[in-house]
Motif scaffolding. Sequence first.
Motif, PDB file in Angstrom:
ATOM      1  N   PHE A 426      51.327  41.943  12.233  1.00 22.75           N
ATOM      2  CA  PHE A 426      51.047  40.747  11.442  1.00 22.75           C
ATOM      3  C   PHE A 426      50.045  41.094  10.344  1.00 22.75           C
ATOM      4  CE2 PHE A 426      52.286  39.171  15.601  1.00 22.75           C
ATOM      5  CZ  PHE A 426      53.053  38.047  15.321  1.00 22.75           C
ATOM      6  N   CYS A 427      50.281  40.561   9.146  1.00 24.83           N
ATOM      7  CA  CYS A 427      49.324  40.655   8.045  1.00 24.83           C
ATOM      8  C   CYS A 427      49.007  39.233   7.589  1.00 24.83           C
ATOM      9  CB  CYS A 427      49.902  41.451   6.880  1.00 24.83           C
ATOM     10  SG  CYS A 427      50.211  43.184   7.239  1.00 24.83           S
ATOM     11  N   ASP A 428      47.746  38.862   7.623  1.00 21.44           N
ATOM     12  CA  ASP A 428      47.341  37.483   7.312  1.00 21.44           C
ATOM     13  C   ASP A 428      48.132  36.477   8.146  1.00 21.44           C
ATOM     14  OD1 ASP A 428      45.491  38.300   5.454  1.00 21.44           O
ATOM     15  OD2 ASP A 428      46.836  38.085   3.752  1.00 21.44           O
ATOM     16  N   GLY A 429      48.399  36.836   9.387  1.00 16.96           N
ATOM     17  CA  GLY A 429      49.135  35.946  10.269  1.00 16.96           C
ATOM     18  C   GLY A 429      50.611  35.861   9.999  1.00 16.96           C
ATOM     19  N   LYS A 430      51.118  36.675   9.094  1.00 15.42           N
ATOM     20  CA  LYS A 430      52.543  36.662   8.763  1.00 15.42           C
ATOM     21  C   LYS A 430      53.212  37.856   9.425  1.00 15.42           C
ATOM     22  CE  LYS A 430      55.718  36.070   4.876  1.00 15.42           C
ATOM     23  NZ  LYS A 430      55.834  35.805   3.430  1.00 15.42           N
ATOM     24  N   LEU A 431      54.282  37.590  10.180  1.00 13.53           N
ATOM     25  CA  LEU A 431      55.015  38.669  10.841  1.00 13.53           C
ATOM     26  C   LEU A 431      55.626  39.567   9.775  1.00 13.53           C
ATOM     27  CD1 LEU A 431      56.015  39.957  13.448  1.00 13.53           C
ATOM     28  CD2 LEU A 431      57.966  38.397  13.392  1.00 13.53           C
ATOM     29  N   THR A 432      55.227  40.846   9.796  1.00  8.77           N
ATOM     30  CA  THR A 432      55.554  41.752   8.699  1.00  8.77           C
ATOM     31  C   THR A 432      56.446  42.907   9.126  1.00  8.77           C
ATOM     32  OG1 THR A 432      53.390  41.227   7.748  1.00  8.77           O
ATOM     33  CG2 THR A 432      54.521  43.122   6.840  1.00  8.77           C
ATOM     34  N   VAL A 433      56.245  43.416  10.328  1.00  8.08           N
ATOM     35  CA  VAL A 433      57.054  44.512  10.848  1.00  8.08           C
ATOM     36  C   VAL A 433      57.451  44.199  12.283  1.00  8.08           C
ATOM     37  CG1 VAL A 433      57.190  46.990  11.308  1.00  8.08           C
ATOM     38  CG2 VAL A 433      55.801  46.159   9.398  1.00  8.08           C
ATOM     39  N   ILE A 434      58.734  44.384  12.579  1.00  7.35           N
ATOM     40  CA  ILE A 434      59.246  44.236  13.952  1.00  7.35           C
ATOM     41  C   ILE A 434      59.890  45.555  14.350  1.00  7.35           C
ATOM     42  CG2 ILE A 434      60.761  42.959  15.522  1.00  7.35           C
ATOM     43  CD1 ILE A 434      60.749  40.647  13.541  1.00  7.35           C
ATOM     44  N   GLY A 436      59.312  48.621  13.805  1.00  6.94           N
ATOM     45  CA  GLY A 436      59.489  49.609  12.742  1.00  6.94           C
ATOM     46  C   GLY A 436      60.287  49.146  11.555  1.00  6.94           C
ATOM     47  N   LEU A 437      60.781  47.921  11.563  1.00  2.44           N
ATOM     48  CA  LEU A 437      61.555  47.398  10.441  1.00  2.44           C
ATOM     49  C   LEU A 437      60.778  46.288   9.747  1.00  2.44           C
ATOM     50  CD1 LEU A 437      65.108  47.158  12.070  1.00  2.44           C
ATOM     51  CD2 LEU A 437      64.214  48.975  10.603  1.00  2.44           C
ATOM     52  N   LEU A 438      60.760  46.327   8.424  1.00  4.66           N
ATOM     53  CA  LEU A 438      60.089  45.264   7.672  1.00  4.66           C
ATOM     54  C   LEU A 438      60.750  43.928   7.957  1.00  4.66           C
ATOM     55  CD1 LEU A 438      59.652  47.146   4.281  1.00  4.66           C
ATOM     56  CD2 LEU A 438      57.922  46.795   6.044  1.00  4.66           C
ATOM     57  N   ALA A 439      59.951  42.896   8.204  1.00  3.14           N
ATOM     58  CA  ALA A 439      60.480  41.619   8.676  1.00  3.14           C
ATOM     59  C   ALA A 439      60.802  40.646   7.560  1.00  3.14           C
ATOM     60  CB  ALA A 439      59.463  40.984   9.640  1.00  3.14           C
ATOM     61  N   TRP A 440      60.371  40.935   6.323  1.00  2.00           N
ATOM     62  CA  TRP A 440      60.646  40.005   5.233  1.00  2.00           C
ATOM     63  C   TRP A 440      60.670  40.726   3.912  1.00  2.00           C
ATOM     64  CZ3 TRP A 440      56.542  39.252   1.681  1.00  2.00           C
ATOM     65  CH2 TRP A 440      55.302  39.768   2.097  1.00  2.00           C
TER      66      TRP A 440
END
Length: 440
Positions: A426-434, A436-440
């Motif tokens: 999480f970056c700034d509370g935003k799910l960013t990596v799942i 090993g894959l970028l989430a957004w």
Amino acid sequence: MKIGRHFALLSVGVVDGHGGPPRLDQAVVVRDGRIAAVLPMADYRTDDSIQEVPLDGHYVMPGMIDAHVHLSGGRATIDDQELGVIAEPKILRAMRSVYEAQQLLKRGFTTARDVSWNGLYLKRVFFEQKLPGPKVIACGPGLSRTGGHADLFQFTPDYVRENGVWGIMADGTDEIIKSVRYLLREGADAIKIFVSGGDNWPHDRNGDVHYSMDELRTCVEEAHRQTGTMVMAHAENRTAIEMAVDAGCDTIEHGEDIDEALAAKMARNGTILVPTLQLIVNWYRDFVPLGGPVAPKVRPDAFLYRDLYDDHDEEFGHAYSSQAVTSFQTAKAAGVKIALGSDTVYEPLTRYGEYSALEFRALVEYGMTTSEAITAATVTSAEAVGMSRLLGSVEPGKLADLLVLRRDPTEDPMVLYDAENIHLTFCDGKLTVIDGLLAW
């Protein structure tokens, strides 16, 4: 998996960054990008406004911070090194730097202090949250004297000024003032200065001091004039390190010539050491191969008769590596604060993300416990990059830069080295990596 702005990570072990074993069966509550609460599950109460994420058996720790990287976008080998990097178009290097930053993120590094032109602008791109990436604490290029560590004498000065990525040439106090102010104008969060050489070129042997005390103090004074700006000093020999400490530099980069007296001074002053152990200890294996004089085709040499016939054999390389380890251990024993910095410079020599993870492993290999290395990579690195009020620990009020791990990261340094153990980032509370894959 979709996770909103208000959520709770439930039934996790919490590694807060301050040392010690995990606190088990905890809930970490995040609201609007910040940690709102960390409490035992026995005290947690369901709230309809909170999305619950059950994670029984997982661990939560702060996102790691690499306090010394170069998101330069360069690609070179041992034969061409920086010459290959500077020969490519700036726009190509800038585009590659996005990938480099994202590779750091995939290895659990949610913040990076960068020394290059690219970081000044990457920080803006990632802050917009249109592309996933770590927080970039930007220094811009470091201040280097003409002929210094970041100057490439095979090219004309004008070409280096236009196409260099790591350095801005500044000679004398007037040029230093102008350069610091220019970098701050471009958005630099910190200023780097090359106080010593670095053994990249014949002009910049690491035993040489490159700036006078007046020049160094001018840099620190001008940087500190803008509240919150920190100064990182590339300093590899004892004289340069002590000058940087006395001038008020906030962090010492590399610092492989620290004795007990100097370590005690650093500890008293609160000067942070960023030892870049993986790079320094392996310098004569990975960067400057041993086995005799440096061949001109590898290191085009302006001072052929001064240094060319000096043999760098296995014994020399071992002594250099041993000194770096001893310096690190001396600083640690004296209570000097130590942060993680990889000095990742370009691929394929230092692969982004992987080299940061190697530095974490090296901290443990050369004397830290795994828990101490986690503190170095989180709490102390947050202090080194000037962000300790917001980053570096799992506690209420901090930004929710968090890693969710499959295994207890305090049990073995290989847990964090192995990226497969990182489930969520999480970056700034935003799910960013799942996974090993970028989430957004």
